[in-house]
Design a protein around this motif. Structure first.
Motif, PDB file in Angstrom:
ATOM      1  N   LEU A 262       0.855  -1.185   0.000  1.00 47.37           N
ATOM      2  CA  LEU A 262       0.000   0.000   0.000  1.00 47.37           C
ATOM      3  C   LEU A 262       0.890   1.232   0.000  1.00 47.37           C
ATOM      4  O   LEU A 262       1.857   1.307   0.766  1.00 47.37           O
ATOM      5  N   LEU A 263       0.587   2.193  -0.866  1.00 48.13           N
ATOM      6  CA  LEU A 263       1.308   3.460  -0.856  1.00 48.13           C
ATOM      7  C   LEU A 263       0.621   4.365   0.158  1.00 48.13           C
ATOM      8  O   LEU A 263      -0.423   4.954  -0.114  1.00 48.13           O
ATOM      9  N   SER A 264       1.193   4.450   1.342  1.00 50.33           N
ATOM     10  CA  SER A 264       0.560   5.139   2.461  1.00 50.33           C
ATOM     11  C   SER A 264       1.021   6.586   2.565  1.00 50.33           C
ATOM     12  O   SER A 264       2.125   6.943   2.124  1.00 50.33           O
ATOM     13  N   ASP A 265       0.173   7.398   3.181  1.00 52.73           N
ATOM     14  CA  ASP A 265       0.530   8.776   3.502  1.00 52.73           C
ATOM     15  C   ASP A 265       1.572   8.738   4.614  1.00 52.73           C
ATOM     16  O   ASP A 265       1.279   8.312   5.732  1.00 52.73           O
ATOM     17  N   ALA A 266       2.786   9.176   4.319  1.00 51.10           N
ATOM     18  CA  ALA A 266       3.875   9.067   5.290  1.00 51.10           C
ATOM     19  C   ALA A 266       3.588   9.854   6.562  1.00 51.10           C
ATOM     20  O   ALA A 266       3.995   9.447   7.656  1.00 51.10           O
ATOM     21  N   ASP A 267       2.877  10.976   6.445  1.00 53.34           N
ATOM     22  CA  ASP A 267       2.579  11.780   7.632  1.00 53.34           C
ATOM     23  C   ASP A 267       1.614  11.070   8.575  1.00 53.34           C
ATOM     24  O   ASP A 267       1.531  11.416   9.756  1.00 53.34           O
ATOM     25  N   GLY A 268       0.888  10.087   8.061  1.00 49.10           N
ATOM     26  CA  GLY A 268      -0.059   9.360   8.893  1.00 49.10           C
ATOM     27  C   GLY A 268       0.521   8.120   9.543  1.00 49.10           C
ATOM     28  O   GLY A 268      -0.166   7.428  10.290  1.00 49.10           O
ATOM     29  N   GLU A 269       1.786   7.826   9.266  1.00 52.27           N
ATOM     30  CA  GLU A 269       2.433   6.644   9.832  1.00 52.27           C
ATOM     31  C   GLU A 269       3.411   7.059  10.925  1.00 52.27           C
ATOM     32  O   GLU A 269       4.411   7.729  10.660  1.00 52.27           O
ATOM     33  N   LEU A 270       3.086   6.710  12.159  1.00 55.39           N
ATOM     34  CA  LEU A 270       3.950   6.977  13.315  1.00 55.39           C
ATOM     35  C   LEU A 270       4.342   8.449  13.417  1.00 55.39           C
ATOM     36  O   LEU A 270       5.476   8.789  13.758  1.00 55.39           O
ATOM     37  N   GLY A 271       3.406   9.322  13.102  1.00 59.72           N
ATOM     38  CA  GLY A 271       3.629  10.748  13.290  1.00 59.72           C
ATOM     39  C   GLY A 271       4.409  11.438  12.197  1.00 59.72           C
ATOM     40  O   GLY A 271       4.664  12.643  12.275  1.00 59.72           O
ATOM     41  N   GLY A 272       4.809  10.708  11.158  1.00 59.15           N
ATOM     42  CA  GLY A 272       5.549  11.324  10.062  1.00 59.15           C
ATOM     43  C   GLY A 272       7.027  11.487  10.387  1.00 59.15           C
ATOM     44  O   GLY A 272       7.583  10.804  11.247  1.00 59.15           O
ATOM     45  N   GLY A 273       7.671  12.417   9.678  1.00 55.85           N
ATOM     46  CA  GLY A 273       9.090  12.657   9.903  1.00 55.85           C
ATOM     47  C   GLY A 273       9.994  11.597   9.307  1.00 55.85           C
ATOM     48  O   GLY A 273      11.119  11.399   9.766  1.00 55.85           O
ATOM     49  N   TRP A 274       9.531  10.920   8.246  1.00 57.71           N
ATOM     50  CA  TRP A 274      10.333   9.889   7.602  1.00 57.71           C
ATOM     51  C   TRP A 274      11.412  10.519   6.730  1.00 57.71           C
ATOM     52  O   TRP A 274      11.308  11.671   6.318  1.00 57.71           O
ATOM     53  N   HIS A 275      12.435   9.733   6.429  1.00 60.27           N
ATOM     54  CA  HIS A 275      13.585  10.270   5.693  1.00 60.27           C
ATOM     55  C   HIS A 275      13.879   9.376   4.487  1.00 60.27           C
ATOM     56  O   HIS A 275      13.138   9.378   3.508  1.00 60.27           O
ATOM     57  N   ASP A 276      14.932   8.576   4.560  1.00 54.91           N
ATOM     58  CA  ASP A 276      15.320   7.736   3.425  1.00 54.91           C
ATOM     59  C   ASP A 276      14.255   6.717   3.044  1.00 54.91           C
ATOM     60  O   ASP A 276      14.262   6.208   1.922  1.00 54.91           O
ATOM     61  N   GLN A 277      13.370   6.393   3.958  1.00 56.70           N
ATOM     62  CA  GLN A 277      12.411   5.323   3.716  1.00 56.70           C
ATOM     63  C   GLN A 277      11.289   5.725   2.749  1.00 56.70           C
ATOM     64  O   GLN A 277      10.510   4.881   2.308  1.00 56.70           O
ATOM     65  N   LEU A 278      11.200   7.000   2.428  1.00 66.08           N
ATOM     66  CA  LEU A 278      10.154   7.459   1.523  1.00 66.08           C
ATOM     67  C   LEU A 278      10.388   6.936   0.105  1.00 66.08           C
ATOM     68  O   LEU A 278      11.522   6.772  -0.337  1.00 66.08           O
ATOM     69  N   THR A 279       9.292   6.682  -0.591  1.00 65.58           N
ATOM     70  CA  THR A 279       9.340   6.183  -1.963  1.00 65.58           C
ATOM     71  C   THR A 279       8.766   7.217  -2.914  1.00 65.58           C
ATOM     72  O   THR A 279       7.674   7.743  -2.682  1.00 65.58           O
ATOM     73  N   ARG A 280       9.515   7.509  -3.961  1.00 65.65           N
ATOM     74  CA  ARG A 280       9.014   8.361  -5.043  1.00 65.65           C
ATOM     75  C   ARG A 280       8.479   7.438  -6.128  1.00 65.65           C
ATOM     76  O   ARG A 280       9.176   6.535  -6.578  1.00 65.65           O
ATOM     77  N   ILE A 281       7.259   7.701  -6.542  1.00 69.93           N
ATOM     78  CA  ILE A 281       6.635   6.788  -7.493  1.00 69.93           C
ATOM     79  C   ILE A 281       5.790   7.585  -8.479  1.00 69.93           C
ATOM     80  O   ILE A 281       5.184   8.597  -8.122  1.00 69.93           O
ATOM     81  N   ALA A 282       5.797   7.150  -9.724  1.00 70.16           N
ATOM     82  CA  ALA A 282       5.009   7.810 -10.762  1.00 70.16           C
ATOM     83  C   ALA A 282       4.471   6.748 -11.705  1.00 70.16           C
ATOM     84  O   ALA A 282       5.154   5.767 -12.013  1.00 70.16           O
ATOM     85  N   GLY A 283       3.232   6.941 -12.153  1.00 72.91           N
ATOM     86  CA  GLY A 283       2.660   5.973 -13.069  1.00 72.91           C
ATOM     87  C   GLY A 283       1.185   6.221 -13.301  1.00 72.91           C
ATOM     88  O   GLY A 283       0.640   7.277 -12.943  1.00 72.91           O
ATOM     89  N   ALA A 284       0.538   5.232 -13.890  1.00 73.66           N
ATOM     90  CA  ALA A 284      -0.871   5.350 -14.261  1.00 73.66           C
ATOM     91  C   ALA A 284      -1.771   4.748 -13.184  1.00 73.66           C
ATOM     92  O   ALA A 284      -1.450   3.716 -12.593  1.00 73.66           O
TER      93      ALA A 284
END
Length: 222
Positions: free
Chosen positions: A31-53
């Motif tokens: 699942l591509l989750s909203d990072a700010d909604g997971e454990l209060g946000g503040g994620w760093h390298d673990q974020l995923t950039r994704i683009a597509g249809a």
């Protein structure tokens, strides 16, 4: 083969997960989750950039809205079928649209059973320790502190976690895909970007896990 960071929460493992180790082949709904909604946000390298249809995939429980990433990764945008997701949550995105998004990939086993599964090989595992604080003095109610976390590498994911551990960050190698993390690995190894798929060629598992650890860090406090 693309490398992707995936957050596998402790409660997902404790409820119905199967422990795994570096080198195992696994198949998980992502699942591509909203990072700010997971454990209060503040994620760093673990974020995923994704683009597509954007697509709606038919399923027994109803259509599932997914993002088909340009290099082939398919991830769900919602954990429930489209017809039960609130309109405000669906937003203006519709099938056929192209979407660029930065979020947190999470292993999701409690959503729609029709969520598409991604098969890949586990290349690194880091236990995530999360900081917590009382919502108010004496309230005895805690909430996660954004960005207050640490990571430690392990060879095998536990079934049960210590109280302060919130799960694991897994680096998953998915055939037929490419990613920003793979790009970073090629940069670190001096491999031309014109030859994706060779990111981990020739690296022993321990050396690869050590390299990936340097590419999955928490931001230093200000």
């Amino acid at each position: 083969m693309g490398l992707w960071h995936v957050f596998y929460a402790d409660w997902q493992m404790g409820c119905c997960g199967t422990p795994f180790k570096v080198g195992d082949e696994v198949s998980w709904p992502l699942l591509l989750s909203d990072a700010d909604g997971e454990l209060g946000g503040g994620w760093h390298d673990q974020l995923t950039r994704i683009a597509g249809a954007v697509e709606d995939l038919p399923g027994d429980e109803g259509a599932v809205r997914v993002l088909r990433e340009e290099s082939g990764l398919v991830v769900a945008l919602h954990e429930d079928p489209v017809d039960v997701v609130a309109e405000e949550e669906l937003g203006e995105v519709r099938p056929g649209d192209r979407l660029r998004h930065v979020g947190l990939l999470t292993a999701e086993f409690h959503g729609d059973p029709d969520l598409p599964e991604t098969r890949g090989r586990v290349r690194a595992i880091q236990v995530l320790r999360q900081g917590w604080a009382e919502t108010a003095p004496g309230s005895h109610t805690r909430e996660p502190v954004a960005g207050d976390r640490s990571l430690r590498s392990v060879w095998e994911c536990p079934k049960w976690f210590a109280d302060a551990d919130a799960g694991v960050i897994v680096t998953l190698e998915v055939p037929g895909t490419d990613s920003w993390l793979s790009h970073a690995v090629r940069e670190a190894r001096g491999i031309p970007h014109t030859t994706p798929g060779r990111d981990v060629t020739g690296l022993p598992p321990a050396a690869l896990a050590e390299l990936l650890e340097t590419l999955s860090t928490v931001r230093e406090p200000d």
